[in-house]
Design a protein around this motif. Sequence first.
Motif, PDB file in Angstrom:
ATOM      1  N   CYS A  31      58.790  18.509  -0.024  1.00 51.34           N
ATOM      2  CA  CYS A  31      58.029  19.724  -0.314  1.00 51.34           C
ATOM      3  C   CYS A  31      59.019  20.877  -0.473  1.00 51.34           C
ATOM      4  CB  CYS A  31      57.037  20.025   0.811  1.00 51.34           C
ATOM      5  SG  CYS A  31      56.156  21.601   0.612  1.00 51.34           S
ATOM      6  N   ILE A  32      58.924  21.587  -1.600  1.00 55.03           N
ATOM      7  CA  ILE A  32      59.797  22.729  -1.862  1.00 55.03           C
ATOM      8  C   ILE A  32      58.943  23.988  -1.842  1.00 55.03           C
ATOM      9  CG2 ILE A  32      61.452  23.764  -3.446  1.00 55.03           C
ATOM     10  CD1 ILE A  32      62.029  21.032  -4.579  1.00 55.03           C
ATOM     11  N   ASP A  68      62.860  25.556   2.371  1.00 54.00           N
ATOM     12  CA  ASP A  68      62.597  26.905   1.878  1.00 54.00           C
ATOM     13  C   ASP A  68      63.834  27.739   2.126  1.00 54.00           C
ATOM     14  OD1 ASP A  68      61.284  28.907   0.620  1.00 54.00           O
ATOM     15  OD2 ASP A  68      59.802  29.272   2.168  1.00 54.00           O
ATOM     16  N   ALA A  74      55.135  21.350  -4.269  1.00 52.79           N
ATOM     17  CA  ALA A  74      55.881  22.589  -4.491  1.00 52.79           C
ATOM     18  C   ALA A  74      54.924  23.771  -4.489  1.00 52.79           C
ATOM     19  CB  ALA A  74      56.649  22.530  -5.814  1.00 52.79           C
ATOM     20  N   SER A  84      58.193  28.254  -1.850  1.00 52.57           N
ATOM     21  CA  SER A  84      58.298  29.162  -2.998  1.00 52.57           C
ATOM     22  C   SER A  84      59.701  29.708  -3.239  1.00 52.57           C
ATOM     23  CB  SER A  84      57.314  30.321  -2.818  1.00 52.57           C
ATOM     24  OG  SER A  84      57.581  31.024  -1.617  1.00 52.57           O
ATOM     25  N   LEU A 114      54.298  27.279  -6.202  1.00 54.21           N
ATOM     26  CA  LEU A 114      54.676  27.844  -7.488  1.00 54.21           C
ATOM     27  C   LEU A 114      54.179  29.275  -7.655  1.00 54.21           C
ATOM     28  CD1 LEU A 114      53.677  24.758  -9.682  1.00 54.21           C
ATOM     29  CD2 LEU A 114      55.852  25.161  -8.485  1.00 54.21           C
ATOM     30  N   THR A 129      58.598  26.478 -15.338  1.00 49.10           N
ATOM     31  CA  THR A 129      58.089  25.716 -14.194  1.00 49.10           C
ATOM     32  C   THR A 129      57.687  24.318 -14.625  1.00 49.10           C
ATOM     33  OG1 THR A 129      57.284  27.756 -13.165  1.00 49.10           O
ATOM     34  CG2 THR A 129      56.367  25.678 -12.357  1.00 49.10           C
ATOM     35  N   CYS A 138      60.754  22.193 -15.009  1.00 45.46           N
ATOM     36  CA  CYS A 138      61.320  21.785 -13.727  1.00 45.46           C
ATOM     37  C   CYS A 138      60.512  20.649 -13.096  1.00 45.46           C
ATOM     38  CB  CYS A 138      61.371  22.978 -12.777  1.00 45.46           C
ATOM     39  SG  CYS A 138      62.576  24.242 -13.230  1.00 45.46           S
ATOM     40  N   PHE A 152      65.629  26.816  -7.378  1.00 39.15           N
ATOM     41  CA  PHE A 152      65.673  25.603  -8.194  1.00 39.15           C
ATOM     42  C   PHE A 152      65.426  25.927  -9.669  1.00 39.15           C
ATOM     43  CE2 PHE A 152      63.178  21.731  -9.660  1.00 39.15           C
ATOM     44  CZ  PHE A 152      64.317  20.999  -9.964  1.00 39.15           C
ATOM     45  N   GLU A 153      64.434  26.783  -9.943  1.00 43.00           N
ATOM     46  CA  GLU A 153      64.159  27.168 -11.330  1.00 43.00           C
ATOM     47  C   GLU A 153      65.329  27.938 -11.931  1.00 43.00           C
ATOM     48  OE1 GLU A 153      60.514  29.202 -11.984  1.00 43.00           O
ATOM     49  OE2 GLU A 153      59.262  27.452 -11.538  1.00 43.00           O
ATOM     50  N   TRP A 168      62.004  27.025  -4.398  1.00 42.46           N
ATOM     51  CA  TRP A 168      61.645  26.635  -5.769  1.00 42.46           C
ATOM     52  C   TRP A 168      62.161  27.661  -6.775  1.00 42.46           C
ATOM     53  CZ3 TRP A 168      59.960  22.295  -7.968  1.00 42.46           C
ATOM     54  CH2 TRP A 168      59.529  22.361  -9.293  1.00 42.46           C
ATOM     55  N   TRP A 169      62.148  28.955  -6.378  1.00 45.05           N
ATOM     56  CA  TRP A 169      62.706  29.992  -7.245  1.00 45.05           C
ATOM     57  C   TRP A 169      64.179  29.701  -7.528  1.00 45.05           C
ATOM     58  CZ3 TRP A 169      66.715  33.336  -7.441  1.00 45.05           C
ATOM     59  CH2 TRP A 169      66.627  34.412  -8.321  1.00 45.05           C
TER      60      TRP A 169
END
Length: 435
Positions: A332-333, A302, A364, A335, A366, A374, A377, A341-342, A338-339
């Motif tokens: 596990c990614i 994270d 993940a 939030s 989301l 999303t 990805c 990553f997107e 993950w933002w």
Amino acid sequence: MDKLPADLLLEILSRLDNSADVARCRIASKGFNTLYPRLRSINLQYTSQILRKNHTLSSFKRIFLNLISNMPVVESVCIGVGEDLKLALVDIVNDLYLIDEAFVRKWLPRVSVHLKSLSVSNFSYLRSSHSNVLKLISDYCHNLAVLKLKYVCLSLHNLNPMPMMTSLTLDSVNLLDTKLIKLIKCVPNLEVLNLIDVRFLGDPEIHHLNLKIFQLTVSGPLFTLSLITPNLVTLKLICKCITSVHIQAPMLSHFHLALTYLTAFVKDRIFENLKTLTLSASILSIIYGFPYTKTVENLTVDSPRSCNRYDLISIFTLAKLFTVFPKMSSLCIKSNAWWVFEASYKQLDRETLYLKKGLKTFSAYLLLVDPSLTFSCVEFMLNQCIEVSNVWLLIHCDVDSNVSKSFISGCMKRWPGLKWRWGNWREEMEDSILD
């Protein structure tokens, strides 16, 4: 009630977690009143319910002393002021000092012989002077194994060794021991050490042979942390930033590291048995600050909200993540990561990866701000990591239910052969499982 067998009455009393309920039972039944001294534990908390009955803390202390004075053998004591009373009691703080030396001397010596577990939660940092409660405990409690102290300015002057203690938790404390050397020295057989929201630390030096679980949470930065613990298995470290981390923990298998920036690990780090790693740090720190670790199997990543995520968009790619942790079987990614990553996926050309083998489980957190992005990805991840068979996606609770249902349906239709798990998440709350 008094006609019940004595053993049954004692069993009922022993199942009451709150000693205030025990006190009520004593009033209601002669049988309970006769048998309660045979109890071996006391748990009394000054809560809003007690306050509503116009019980001052002085009367609360008297109830505690009365209960404990009639118990010949006490193995566990838990006394505290409830967190819900902080605002309600702000005008009467002079009476809220449960770690007052005079008060502690009234009861601690008489229970100390058999006492194995002790927990005292104060109201807050009520006095500027440092309490000698730990000195009193080291003087009297020679068989104490578990100790928890909360909200106290703690003096470590002239402590006696406490060789029986195996678990120590200090929560929201001020310590006059910047390197923690005095504290560590007096607990030679400690196995669990939790230092939560500890203030006035300098450069902690934890050199301990028997320590197996260690948690350190500080509100500010640390310059250096030296940790030489040959039997340490679990480490949780939370702070703003660290300049240098010196870790010698060859048995370490679970590591939780949460900070804004990590400058560097020293060269003599040892992560030969590290299997589970949770990293909450800037993506820059994860990719370039954390050492190459080929043993990690379960990785959670994270990024703190305080990080400038736009500056990190070009850094967070799956290829770089797999380069640092090449043996991952579960990823596990969270939030914020993950933002990033997107955003990386949206603004950069799609990275070309060799087909990644070994990753079996992917999860993940989301937000579904742009469900189509999303979905792309997730598709990219599953196309690259060809051995993934278990996918757990958690959707934020504020996402419209129709959007969530459409996204879930699309994923399960696109990849029917995968084992899917779905859930909801919200900040500061535990995750909930939908399936």
